[in-house]
Design a protein around this motif. Structure first.
Motif, PDB file in Angstrom:
ATOM      1  N   LEU A  20       0.847  -1.204   0.000  1.00  0.00           N
ATOM      2  CA  LEU A  20       0.000   0.000   0.000  1.00  0.00           C
ATOM      3  C   LEU A  20       0.881   1.252   0.000  1.00  0.00           C
ATOM      4  CD1 LEU A  20      -2.523  -1.150   2.745  1.00  0.00           C
ATOM      5  CD2 LEU A  20      -3.063  -0.847   0.314  1.00  0.00           C
ATOM      6  N   SER A  21       0.535   2.216  -0.851  1.00  0.00           N
ATOM      7  CA  SER A  21       1.299   3.471  -0.866  1.00  0.00           C
ATOM      8  C   SER A  21       0.951   4.270   0.387  1.00  0.00           C
ATOM      9  CB  SER A  21       0.941   4.281  -2.109  1.00  0.00           C
ATOM     10  OG  SER A  21      -0.387   4.742  -2.009  1.00  0.00           O
ATOM     11  N   VAL A  22       1.789   5.260   0.708  1.00  0.00           N
ATOM     12  CA  VAL A  22       1.517   6.083   1.894  1.00  0.00           C
ATOM     13  C   VAL A  22       0.161   6.775   1.751  1.00  0.00           C
ATOM     14  CG1 VAL A  22       2.348   8.004   3.313  1.00  0.00           C
ATOM     15  CG2 VAL A  22       3.991   6.436   2.271  1.00  0.00           C
ATOM     16  N   SER A  23      -0.142   7.230   0.526  1.00  0.00           N
ATOM     17  CA  SER A  23      -1.426   7.927   0.331  1.00  0.00           C
ATOM     18  C   SER A  23      -2.601   6.985   0.576  1.00  0.00           C
ATOM     19  CB  SER A  23      -1.498   8.506  -1.086  1.00  0.00           C
ATOM     20  OG  SER A  23      -0.511   9.497  -1.218  1.00  0.00           O
ATOM     21  N   GLU A  24      -2.456   5.722   0.172  1.00  0.00           N
ATOM     22  CA  GLU A  24      -3.529   4.746   0.428  1.00  0.00           C
ATOM     23  C   GLU A  24      -3.662   4.498   1.939  1.00  0.00           C
ATOM     24  OE1 GLU A  24      -3.057   2.332  -3.808  1.00  0.00           O
ATOM     25  OE2 GLU A  24      -1.996   1.637  -2.031  1.00  0.00           O
ATOM     26  N   ARG A  25      -2.516   4.449   2.631  1.00  0.00           N
ATOM     27  CA  ARG A  25      -2.564   4.243   4.096  1.00  0.00           C
ATOM     28  C   ARG A  25      -3.196   5.455   4.798  1.00  0.00           C
ATOM     29  NH1 ARG A  25       3.545   2.318   5.142  1.00  0.00           N
ATOM     30  NH2 ARG A  25       3.880   1.727   2.985  1.00  0.00           N
ATOM     31  N   ILE A  26      -2.991   6.656   4.207  1.00  0.00           N
ATOM     32  CA  ILE A  26      -3.635   7.860   4.764  1.00  0.00           C
ATOM     33  C   ILE A  26      -5.160   7.705   4.678  1.00  0.00           C
ATOM     34  CG2 ILE A  26      -4.060  10.335   4.397  1.00  0.00           C
ATOM     35  CD1 ILE A  26      -1.132  10.635   3.595  1.00  0.00           C
ATOM     36  N   MET A  27      -5.624   7.191   3.531  1.00  0.00           N
ATOM     37  CA  MET A  27      -7.067   6.993   3.355  1.00  0.00           C
ATOM     38  C   MET A  27      -7.619   6.082   4.456  1.00  0.00           C
ATOM     39  SD  MET A  27      -8.382   8.528   0.831  1.00  0.00           S
ATOM     40  CE  MET A  27      -7.209   9.849   0.884  1.00  0.00           C
ATOM     41  N   VAL A  28      -6.880   4.981   4.718  1.00  0.00           N
ATOM     42  CA  VAL A  28      -7.325   3.986   5.702  1.00  0.00           C
ATOM     43  C   VAL A  28      -7.501   4.655   7.066  1.00  0.00           C
ATOM     44  CG1 VAL A  28      -6.677   1.863   6.933  1.00  0.00           C
ATOM     45  CG2 VAL A  28      -6.188   2.081   4.478  1.00  0.00           C
ATOM     46  N   VAL A  29      -6.488   5.395   7.492  1.00  0.00           N
ATOM     47  CA  VAL A  29      -6.533   5.948   8.844  1.00  0.00           C
ATOM     48  C   VAL A  29      -7.482   7.152   8.936  1.00  0.00           C
ATOM     49  CG1 VAL A  29      -4.522   7.518   8.696  1.00  0.00           C
ATOM     50  CG2 VAL A  29      -5.069   6.412  10.868  1.00  0.00           C
ATOM     51  N   ALA A  30      -7.529   7.982   7.867  1.00  0.00           N
ATOM     52  CA  ALA A  30      -8.409   9.163   7.901  1.00  0.00           C
ATOM     53  C   ALA A  30      -9.871   8.729   7.943  1.00  0.00           C
ATOM     54  CB  ALA A  30      -8.135  10.052   6.682  1.00  0.00           C
ATOM     55  N   ASP A  31     -10.215   7.734   7.129  1.00  0.00           N
ATOM     56  CA  ASP A  31     -11.590   7.230   7.068  1.00  0.00           C
ATOM     57  C   ASP A  31     -11.996   6.635   8.428  1.00  0.00           C
ATOM     58  OD1 ASP A  31     -14.060   6.310   6.072  1.00  0.00           O
ATOM     59  OD2 ASP A  31     -13.188   4.361   5.531  1.00  0.00           O
ATOM     60  N   ALA A  32     -11.101   5.804   8.988  1.00  0.00           N
ATOM     61  CA  ALA A  32     -11.426   5.130  10.248  1.00  0.00           C
ATOM     62  C   ALA A  32     -11.508   6.125  11.408  1.00  0.00           C
ATOM     63  CB  ALA A  32     -10.361   4.067  10.542  1.00  0.00           C
ATOM     64  N   TYR A  33     -10.588   7.093  11.440  1.00  0.00           N
ATOM     65  CA  TYR A  33     -10.585   8.049  12.563  1.00  0.00           C
ATOM     66  C   TYR A  33     -11.855   8.911  12.531  1.00  0.00           C
ATOM     67  CZ  TYR A  33      -8.922  11.429  15.989  1.00  0.00           C
ATOM     68  OH  TYR A  33      -8.804  12.218  17.110  1.00  0.00           O
ATOM     69  N   GLU A  34     -12.290   9.304  11.348  1.00  0.00           N
ATOM     70  CA  GLU A  34     -13.524  10.090  11.243  1.00  0.00           C
ATOM     71  C   GLU A  34     -14.703   9.259  11.743  1.00  0.00           C
ATOM     72  OE1 GLU A  34     -16.986  12.237  10.124  1.00  0.00           O
ATOM     73  OE2 GLU A  34     -16.601  10.142   9.646  1.00  0.00           O
ATOM     74  N   ALA A  35     -14.720   7.975  11.335  1.00  0.00           N
ATOM     75  CA  ALA A  35     -15.815   7.086  11.753  1.00  0.00           C
ATOM     76  C   ALA A  35     -15.806   6.890  13.271  1.00  0.00           C
ATOM     77  CB  ALA A  35     -15.681   5.736  11.041  1.00  0.00           C
ATOM     78  N   MET A  36     -14.612   6.853  13.878  1.00  0.00           N
ATOM     79  CA  MET A  36     -14.517   6.710  15.349  1.00  0.00           C
ATOM     80  C   MET A  36     -15.066   7.949  16.047  1.00  0.00           C
ATOM     81  SD  MET A  36     -10.678   5.272  15.728  1.00  0.00           S
ATOM     82  CE  MET A  36     -10.106   3.886  14.794  1.00  0.00           C
ATOM     83  N   LEU A  37     -14.750   9.136  15.478  1.00  0.00           N
ATOM     84  CA  LEU A  37     -15.184  10.383  16.132  1.00  0.00           C
ATOM     85  C   LEU A  37     -16.686  10.618  15.999  1.00  0.00           C
ATOM     86  CD1 LEU A  37     -12.485  13.063  15.126  1.00  0.00           C
ATOM     87  CD2 LEU A  37     -12.731  11.919  17.331  1.00  0.00           C
ATOM     88  N   ALA A  38     -17.208  10.225  14.833  1.00  0.00           N
ATOM     89  CA  ALA A  38     -18.608  10.565  14.533  1.00  0.00           C
ATOM     90  C   ALA A  38     -19.574   9.715  15.357  1.00  0.00           C
ATOM     91  CB  ALA A  38     -18.867  10.352  13.042  1.00  0.00           C
ATOM     92  N   LYS A  39     -20.795  10.237  15.448  1.00  0.00           N
ATOM     93  CA  LYS A  39     -21.852   9.494  16.134  1.00  0.00           C
ATOM     94  C   LYS A  39     -22.248   8.302  15.260  1.00  0.00           C
ATOM     95  CE  LYS A  39     -26.367  10.362  18.146  1.00  0.00           C
ATOM     96  NZ  LYS A  39     -27.528  11.267  18.188  1.00  0.00           N
ATOM     97  N   ARG A  40     -22.378   7.137  15.887  1.00  0.00           N
ATOM     98  CA  ARG A  40     -22.709   5.944  15.109  1.00  0.00           C
ATOM     99  C   ARG A  40     -23.936   5.267  15.717  1.00  0.00           C
ATOM    100  NH1 ARG A  40     -20.788   7.483  11.257  1.00  0.00           N
ATOM    101  NH2 ARG A  40     -18.880   6.880  10.182  1.00  0.00           N
ATOM    102  N   PRO A  41     -24.726   4.546  14.903  1.00  0.00           N
ATOM    103  CA  PRO A  41     -25.887   3.864  15.473  1.00  0.00           C
ATOM    104  C   PRO A  41     -25.422   2.856  16.538  1.00  0.00           C
ATOM    105  CG  PRO A  41     -25.474   3.161  13.193  1.00  0.00           C
ATOM    106  CD  PRO A  41     -24.563   4.300  13.474  1.00  0.00           C
ATOM    107  N   PHE A  42     -26.209   2.669  17.523  1.00  0.00           N
ATOM    108  CA  PHE A  42     -25.994   1.699  18.630  1.00  0.00           C
ATOM    109  C   PHE A  42     -24.788   2.020  19.505  1.00  0.00           C
ATOM    110  CE2 PHE A  42     -26.661  -0.586  14.527  1.00  0.00           C
ATOM    111  CZ  PHE A  42     -28.041  -0.532  14.545  1.00  0.00           C
ATOM    112  N   ARG A  43     -24.067   3.113  19.236  1.00  0.00           N
ATOM    113  CA  ARG A  43     -22.853   3.355  19.982  1.00  0.00           C
ATOM    114  C   ARG A  43     -22.750   4.813  20.451  1.00  0.00           C
ATOM    115  NH1 ARG A  43     -17.485   4.200  16.695  1.00  0.00           N
ATOM    116  NH2 ARG A  43     -18.440   6.242  16.740  1.00  0.00           N
ATOM    117  N   GLY A  44     -23.337   5.765  19.675  1.00  0.00           N
ATOM    118  CA  GLY A  44     -23.256   7.175  20.007  1.00  0.00           C
ATOM    119  C   GLY A  44     -21.882   7.718  19.726  1.00  0.00           C
TER     120      GLY A  44
END
Ligand SMILES: [Fe+2]
Length: 491
Positions: free
Chosen positions: A427-451
């Motif tokens: 995986l290129s560094v830019s692809e790894r950035i996508m992985v972590v940026a997407d996941a971190y946003e999902a962790m911060l945001a409100k999610r069903p069943f978890r808040g």
């Protein structure tokens, strides 16, 4: 085809007679009574054919022939001779004269000789014209094959320099409504945009509507006054610099967006009319290339905006995903900047962030907004979105670089991600950035069943999956940015 003909004879009656006969044939006829005056007329008018007597005061016909051939061996010189100088006339043929006419004249013989000479001159000029056109054919063939605007401009500059035998050259593009260069592509040319005459003063003149400029120290340059496009400019370039020509690059026949500049060394002959014509054609090509490139970019921008709107509409259907891609795009950009990526790569990860979930358009809306946990089958459907997104963008060549970011934003460093299950090393560094940026946003945001779990818990989750799910260095970067207050849910 009519030509400029110069008749040189110290007998006025001969000049008058020949002028009458040849003017009737449609030629422009000039006269001179001796060799010295003849050279003056040639300097002014550049005649094609010269009819010269042999015996004349001051400079005789043979000396005049030598002087003419020395300046331009392609000029056609016909000697006029009486019996007494016949041997000299024959000698003149060996020295470069085209023909000789015996006095007294047979008028039909004069007409025939001039007709033959005119045909030879016509063929010569036609040949010279073809020599100018042929390189243009070659250049336009190569231009057709070249699609990238930058490469086109490079090719145009090299052609301009090669064809005019100029060792130095540049293409300058101006910022709109501003005389400062926006970008400069140059080869060995001293071009100071703010100080010397080849820079600011020349550019000001071009922007004020000049069709082209000749920069020269020579007040008697043959192009001055002959070509409406040429204007002189006081020259203040470096001492070794010779004459220069600037041709404006215009777009849609109105705006001057830049110029092509070529410059000779002082040891070289200056520019010819043919050089200027060729530069005008190449500048025109540069304008067309810039215009096409702008039109394509406009179309691409419209297309990207449409895709972004689709993502926004899709995400707006669920309160849990609303604004997700915009934030991932922002996070990815900030991470890339923190890593010192160049502008092009920053823009790529920004676009990747914005479009990474575009493939969800191909997943059933019922599944995307389902207010309950997904079944294994439904989850398998959701997992198809990176591939759908990648395939959706396949026909769009200008998004080719963004596709791997979309396809790989759910991969993991340990190879247990999807869709391809590839490991960190692939995986290129830019692809790894996508992985972590997407996941971190999902962790911060409100999610069903978890808040909302909060920033602290999100950071801990990142650390927990460091090296397995996420790139370890990038986790450190995200935590550092997060501690600075950069990666938030707010705009
Ligand atoms: Fe996704």
């Amino acid at each position: 085809m009519n030509f400029k003909i110069l008749v040189v004879d110290d007998e006025e009656i001969m000049c008058t007679l020949l002028k009458e006969v040849l003017s009737a044939e449609g030629h422009d006829v000039y006269t001179a009574s001796n060799g010295v005056d003849a050279l003056g007329v040639l300097e002014e008018e550049g005649c094609d054919i010269i009819l010269s007597d042999i015996r004349m005061p001051d400079m005789d016909g043979l000396k005049l022939l030598h002087a003419i051939i020395e300046r331009d061996p392609e000029k056609i010189v016909i000697m006029m001779t009486g019996y007494a100088t016949l041997a000299t006339a024959r000698e003149a043929i060996k020295e470069g004269a085209y023909d000789y006419l015996m006095k007294p004249f047979d008028i039909e013989g004069v007409r025939r000789s001039i007709k033959k000479a005119a045909e030879r001159r016509r063929l010569y000029l036609e040949n010279e014209r073809l020599k100018t056109i042929m390189p243009l054919f070659e250049i336009s063939n190569r231009l057709i094959e070249t699609r990238e605007s930058e490469q086109l401009l490079e090719l145009i500059l090299m052609s301009a320099m090669n064809q005019t035998k100029s060792p130095k050259g540049a293409i300058v593009l101006f910022a709109k409504n501003n005389d400062l260069p926006l970008s400069v592509l140059k080869r060995d040319l001293e071009l100071d945009s703010s100080h010397n005459d080849l820079g600011k003063k020349a550019i000001e003149k071009l922007l004020s509507g000049a069709n082209g400029l000749l920069v020269t120290r020579n007040d008697k340059h043959p192009l001055i006054g002959k070509m409406p496009r040429v204007k002189t400019l006081p020259f203040a370039g470096e001492p070794g610099a010779g004459d220069a020509v600037l041709c404006p690059i215009t777009v849609r026949r109105e705006d001057t967006v830049g110029c092509v500049i070529v410059q000779k060394d002082t040891t070289q002959d200056s520019f010819s009319e043919g050089d200027c014509d060729l530069l005008a054609v190449l500048s025109n090509q540069a304008g067309t290339s810039i215009e096409n490139s702008r039109l394509i970019k406009d179309l691409e921008q419209v297309s990207v905006s449409t895709l972004q709107s689709l993502v926004l509409i899709l995400e707006a259907k669920s309160p849990y995903t609303s604004g997700h891609s915009l934030r991932v795009s922002r996070y990815a950009r900030l991470i890339a900047l923190e890593l010192g990526f160049d502008e092009k790569e920053v823009k790529r990860v920004e676009a990747g962030g914005m479009l990474h979930d575009i493939g969800k358009i191909g997943v059933s809306e019922d599944i995307l907004i389902k207010p309950a946990p997904l079944t294994p089958e439904e989850y398998e459907q959701v997992k198809r979105h990176p591939v759908i997104g990648d395939e959706m963008l396949a026909p769009l060549a200008y998004l080719r670089d963004v596709r791997p970011l979309i396809r790989h934003h759910h991969e993991r460093m340990d190879g247990l991600g999807y869709p391809d299950g590839i490991k960190a090393g692939m995986l290129s560094v830019s692809e790894r950035i996508m992985v972590v940026a997407d996941a971190y946003e999902a962790m911060l945001a409100k999610r069903p069943f978890r808040g909302i779990i909060g920033v602290k818990n999100a950071r801990e989750e990142l650390l927990e999956h460091k090296r397995t799910q996420f790139d370890a260095d990038l986790v450190d970067v995200v935590i550092r940015l997060s501690e600075k207050g950069s990666l938030t849910l707010d705009e």
